[in-house]
Design a protein around this motif. Structure first.
Motif, PDB file in Angstrom:
ATOM      1  N   LEU A  96     -54.731 -19.581  25.818  1.00  0.00           N
ATOM      2  CA  LEU A  96     -53.486 -19.625  26.462  1.00  0.00           C
ATOM      3  C   LEU A  96     -54.035 -19.454  27.743  1.00  0.00           C
ATOM      4  O   LEU A  96     -54.734 -18.977  27.869  1.00  0.00           O
ATOM      5  CB  LEU A  96     -52.358 -19.178  25.950  1.00  0.00           C
ATOM      6  N   PRO A  97     -53.312 -20.453  28.971  1.00  0.00           N
ATOM      7  CA  PRO A  97     -53.753 -20.025  30.267  1.00  0.00           C
ATOM      8  C   PRO A  97     -52.898 -18.810  30.527  1.00  0.00           C
ATOM      9  O   PRO A  97     -51.785 -17.879  29.903  1.00  0.00           O
ATOM     10  CB  PRO A  97     -52.828 -21.323  30.980  1.00  0.00           C
ATOM     11  N   PRO A  98     -53.854 -17.889  31.968  1.00  0.00           N
ATOM     12  CA  PRO A  98     -53.381 -15.954  31.959  1.00  0.00           C
ATOM     13  C   PRO A  98     -51.596 -16.973  32.624  1.00  0.00           C
ATOM     14  O   PRO A  98     -51.051 -17.842  33.059  1.00  0.00           O
ATOM     15  CB  PRO A  98     -54.328 -15.943  32.971  1.00  0.00           C
ATOM     16  N   HIS A  99     -50.675 -16.286  32.092  1.00  0.00           N
ATOM     17  CA  HIS A  99     -49.022 -15.511  32.324  1.00  0.00           C
ATOM     18  C   HIS A  99     -49.015 -15.538  34.090  1.00  0.00           C
ATOM     19  O   HIS A  99     -50.031 -14.942  34.745  1.00  0.00           O
ATOM     20  CB  HIS A  99     -48.834 -14.736  31.748  1.00  0.00           C
ATOM     21  N   PRO A 100     -48.697 -16.127  35.046  1.00  0.00           N
ATOM     22  CA  PRO A 100     -48.960 -16.284  36.483  1.00  0.00           C
ATOM     23  C   PRO A 100     -48.691 -15.090  37.171  1.00  0.00           C
ATOM     24  O   PRO A 100     -48.328 -14.810  38.592  1.00  0.00           O
ATOM     25  CB  PRO A 100     -47.939 -17.738  36.612  1.00  0.00           C
ATOM     26  N   GLU A 101     -47.412 -13.955  35.706  1.00  0.00           N
ATOM     27  CA  GLU A 101     -46.301 -12.883  36.167  1.00  0.00           C
ATOM     28  C   GLU A 101     -47.876 -12.313  36.973  1.00  0.00           C
ATOM     29  O   GLU A 101     -47.192 -11.380  38.429  1.00  0.00           O
ATOM     30  CB  GLU A 101     -45.632 -12.019  36.136  1.00  0.00           C
ATOM     31  N   CYS A 102     -48.948 -12.077  36.107  1.00  0.00           N
ATOM     32  CA  CYS A 102     -50.159 -11.293  36.974  1.00  0.00           C
ATOM     33  C   CYS A 102     -50.340 -11.123  38.419  1.00  0.00           C
ATOM     34  O   CYS A 102     -50.067 -10.425  38.886  1.00  0.00           O
ATOM     35  CB  CYS A 102     -51.184 -11.310  35.938  1.00  0.00           C
ATOM     36  N   ALA A 103     -51.075 -12.126  38.522  1.00  0.00           N
ATOM     37  CA  ALA A 103     -52.061 -12.178  39.932  1.00  0.00           C
ATOM     38  C   ALA A 103     -50.633 -12.529  41.082  1.00  0.00           C
ATOM     39  O   ALA A 103     -50.373 -11.461  42.174  1.00  0.00           O
ATOM     40  CB  ALA A 103     -51.915 -13.428  39.785  1.00  0.00           C
TER      41      ALA A 103
END
Length: 194
Positions: A96-103
């Motif tokens: 799955l794509p990376p969760h945007p919360e990290c960046a």
């Protein structure tokens, strides 16, 4: 201070309910890192080992860069900062794509603590979309083909997954034009250390 920030990241549970294997944020950096590698998200192997790029993709990337495993995993030389610090789970055709919360939560804070970085590798669409924004081309292939446009700040690459061997076969210029330039830029960054 970078080390307290890294500890905060390693204890992060922002996406806990979305992570099939639970949170295990993995990041590697030091203030004097010369190279910064921004990939997508961790794979399941990296989640188990806790070592970034500890798979065939990592082997391919080190080969592309012309860098030893010792230099790649030396935080004084290379910072490894994925778009997603935890394994996001399996999708229909890969992870799955990376969760945007990290960046959104961590990247700007980490990058502020890396003043010595002289070359940043943006690997794959997620990193390129986030950092290049409007300057990114309409496809990853076109963006990588235009790699010189993003220097000296960024070097853009496809993901080094073995699954991308077909893409490489369709785009022979990648091996003849892009990889020699990548090795040259990495060598230049490493020369600043000595």
């Amino acid at each position: 201070m970078l080390n307290p920030l890294l500890e905060q990241i390693r204890m992060c549970t922002l996406c806990q309910e979305k992570l099939p294997l639970g949170p295990r944020p993995i990041i590697s950096a030091q203030p004097n890192s010369k190279l910064l590698i921004i990939g997508q998200a961790l794979g399941s192997v990296v989640h188990k080992t806790g070592i970034p790029w500890d798979d065939k993709s990592g082997e391919n990337l080190r080969h592309w860069m012309g860098i030893s495993a010792n230099d790649f995993y030396n935080e004084e030389i290379t910072a490894l900062v994925p778009m997603g610090f935890c394994y996001p789970g399996k999708g229909i055709s890969g992870d799955l794509p990376p969760h945007p919360e990290c960046a959104e939560t961590w990247h700007s804070r980490v990058l502020q603590q890396l003043p010595s970085v002289s070359l940043t590798l943006l690997i794959g669409n997620y990193a390129q979309n986030y950092y290049l924004r409007a300057t990114k081309k309409s496809t990853l292939t076109k963006t990588v083909k235009a790699h010189n446009e993003y220097l000296p700040s960024y070097f853009v690459l496809p993901h080094p997954s073995p699954r991308n061997a077909i893409w490489q076969a369709k785009n022979p210029w990648f091996k003849t034009e892009v990889l020699p330039r990548l090795k040259e830029e990495v060598a230049k960054a490493l020369a600043e250390i000595n």
